[in-house]
Design an enzyme around this catalytic site. Structure first.
Site, short mmCIF file in Angstrom:
data_model
loop_
_atom_site.label_atom_id
_atom_site.label_comp_id
_atom_site.label_asym_id
_atom_site.label_seq_id
_atom_site.Cartn_x
_atom_site.Cartn_y
_atom_site.Cartn_z
N GLY A 1 -46.97 -8.45 -21.66
CA GLY A 1 -47.27 -8.12 -20.26
C GLY A 1 -48.25 -6.96 -20.18
N HIS A 2 -48.02 -5.94 -21.00
CA HIS A 2 -48.96 -4.81 -21.06
C HIS A 2 -50.31 -5.29 -21.58
CE1 HIS A 2 -44.98 -2.61 -21.56
NE2 HIS A 2 -45.52 -1.95 -20.55
N HIS B 1 -45.59 -4.83 -24.73
CA HIS B 1 -45.38 -6.25 -24.97
C HIS B 1 -46.56 -7.02 -24.38
CE1 HIS B 1 -44.24 -6.20 -20.77
NE2 HIS B 1 -43.26 -5.33 -21.04
N LYS C 1 -45.45 -6.96 -11.70
CA LYS C 1 -44.03 -6.94 -12.12
C LYS C 1 -43.26 -5.85 -11.36
CE LYS C 1 -40.39 -7.19 -14.84
NZ LYS C 1 -39.98 -5.85 -15.13
N ASP C 2 -43.89 -4.68 -11.23
CA ASP C 2 -43.29 -3.58 -10.46
C ASP C 2 -43.99 -3.56 -9.10
OD1 ASP C 2 -41.59 -2.11 -12.64
OD2 ASP C 2 -43.50 -2.60 -13.57
N MET D 1 -45.42 3.15 -20.23
CA MET D 1 -44.41 4.01 -20.87
C MET D 1 -44.17 3.54 -22.30
SD MET D 1 -41.86 5.28 -17.93
CE MET D 1 -40.86 3.82 -17.81
N GLY D 2 -45.10 2.76 -22.84
CA GLY D 2 -44.95 2.32 -24.23
C GLY D 2 -43.99 1.15 -24.36
N SER E 1 -40.05 -4.12 -21.10
CA SER E 1 -39.67 -3.31 -22.26
C SER E 1 -38.15 -3.27 -22.40
CB SER E 1 -40.20 -1.89 -22.12
OG SER E 1 -41.59 -1.92 -21.92
P1 AMP Z 1 -44.10 0.22 -17.94
O1 AMP Z 1 -44.53 0.52 -19.33
O2 AMP Z 1 -42.86 -0.63 -17.85
O3 AMP Z 1 -44.09 1.42 -17.04
O4 AMP Z 1 -45.23 -0.72 -17.34
C1 AMP Z 1 -46.59 -0.35 -17.38
C2 AMP Z 1 -47.37 -1.33 -16.56
O5 AMP Z 1 -47.20 -2.64 -17.10
C3 AMP Z 1 -46.91 -1.41 -15.10
O6 AMP Z 1 -48.06 -1.51 -14.26
C4 AMP Z 1 -46.08 -2.66 -15.07
O7 AMP Z 1 -46.03 -3.28 -13.80
C5 AMP Z 1 -46.84 -3.52 -16.07
N1 AMP Z 1 -46.01 -4.60 -16.58
C6 AMP Z 1 -44.83 -4.47 -17.25
N2 AMP Z 1 -44.33 -5.70 -17.53
C7 AMP Z 1 -45.20 -6.61 -17.03
C8 AMP Z 1 -45.24 -8.03 -16.97
N3 AMP Z 1 -44.27 -8.77 -17.49
N4 AMP Z 1 -46.30 -8.63 -16.36
C9 AMP Z 1 -47.28 -7.87 -15.82
N5 AMP Z 1 -47.30 -6.53 -15.83
C10 AMP Z 1 -46.28 -5.91 -16.42
#
Ligand code: AMP
Length: 295
Positions: free
Chosen positions: A42-43, A40, A155-156, A36-37, A192
């Site tokens: 983690g992404h 960081h 993470k999720d 979702m942008g 994020s």
């Molecule tokens: P989001 O943009 O928050 O929807 O996350 C996109 C992807 O990045 C999802 O698969 C999350 O689980 C993963 N993600 C977000 N934060 C982390 C993190 N700290 N470590 C590993 N994966 C992450």
């Protein structure tokens, strides 16, 4: 960050599908990282995992309205598109798919996937329709990207379980690749939403990691009673000012069913979530594996 060629930005679903079909027909291995942008490190860890597996790597950046149950939360979601593009360039992403809401959900869009039992508790309990929205957008992204594999973060953790189940239940022809939680040096799981934490709240937010470590240490020391482990972790969360726990549970990582007992050699996971700060507060999630040591 060193300068690199910016990825190609695709805004239209039909263009993505057409170009990805052509690549697949040439025999290219296609990878997808849905996000979702507000990217960081983690992404970036997900992108790096995907990069070495794919001939062509698509990162989608789409703040999916279907998965937000509160309009305020959707509005407040951080958006940093230019920085995200830079990050994708450095990480070697080929295509950034950043559709508009109208493109993904045109007038008359009326179909939803419905999450089953796996989506009922934890994030599903407090956020009605959240996982239906996640599954619906992911299925659409899988189709449009024609991906052979997609990378998701642990993470999720519940989301990852649901996506794996979606792929299995519908027989989707793609592999789901998991990546462990990436943390800051002090242990805070990168998210994020962390940009919404001021200095004081960010320090307090460490309670999730501390609760996880407490649980992991107890298990490693031979504690097998899941209730005792859960209560010890909960006590750490309770001691953190302005943190309100949504759940703190020891579960089987495949079924997400609560465990009574940890058995050596069997996987177990602690799932934690809650809000920190003045209401509604910032939503924080963390989780990790519990390994049982010998008593
Ligand atoms: P989001 O943009 O928050 O929807 O996350 C996109 C992807 O990045 C999802 O698969 C999350 O689980 C993963 N993600 C977000 N934060 C982390 C993190 N700290 N470590 C590993 N994966 C992450």
């Amino acid at each position: 960050m060193p300068a690199r060629k910016l990825p190609r930005v695709v805004r239209s679903s039909s263009e993505l599908l057409a170009t990805q079909r052509a690549r697949a027909a040439q025999g290219q291995i296609l990878g997808l990282v849905p996000t979702m942008g507000a990217l960081h490190d983690g992404h970036t860890a997900l992108i790096e995992e995907a990069r070495h597996r794919a001939d062509h790597l698509v990162v989608s950046i789409f703040v999916n309205p279907l998965q937000f149950d509160r309009k305020g939360d959707l509005r407040a979601y951080p958006r940093t598109f230019e920085g995200d593009l830079e990050r994708c360039a450095v990480a070697g992403v080929d295509t950034v798919f950043a559709p508009t809401v109208d493109d993904m959900y045109p007038d008359g869009f009326d179909t939803r996937l419905v999450a089953g039992e796996l989506g009922r508790d934890f994030e599903g309990a407090g956020r009605p329709g959240h996982f239906d929205g996640v599954l619906t957008v992911c299925l659409k992204l899988f189709v449009l990207s024609q991906a052979h594999f997609a990378v998701f973060g642990e993470k999720d953790f519940q989301q990852l379980c649901l996506i794996r189940r979606l792929v299995r239940d519908l027989g989707l022809p793609l592999e789901i690749v998991p990546v462990p939680v990436l943390r800051d040096t002090d242990g805070l799981a990168l998210s994020s939403r962390n940009v919404h934490l001021g200095k004081k709240l960010r320090e307090r937010a460490l309670c999730l990691y501390q609760a996880l470590c407490t649980a992991q240490d107890l298990a490693a020391d031979g504690e097998r009673n899941a209730g005792r482990i859960q209560r010890a972790a909960q006590a750490v969360l309770d001691a953190a000012p302005s943190f309100r726990t949504s759940y703190c549970a020891v579960v089987d990582p495949s079924s997400l069913q609560p465990l009574d007992l940890l058995v050596p050699g069997q996987l177990a996971r602690l799932l934690i979530a809650g809000h920190i700060g003045a209401r509604p507060g910032v939503r924080l999630l963390d989780n990790g594996p519990l390994f049982v040591g010998r008593t």
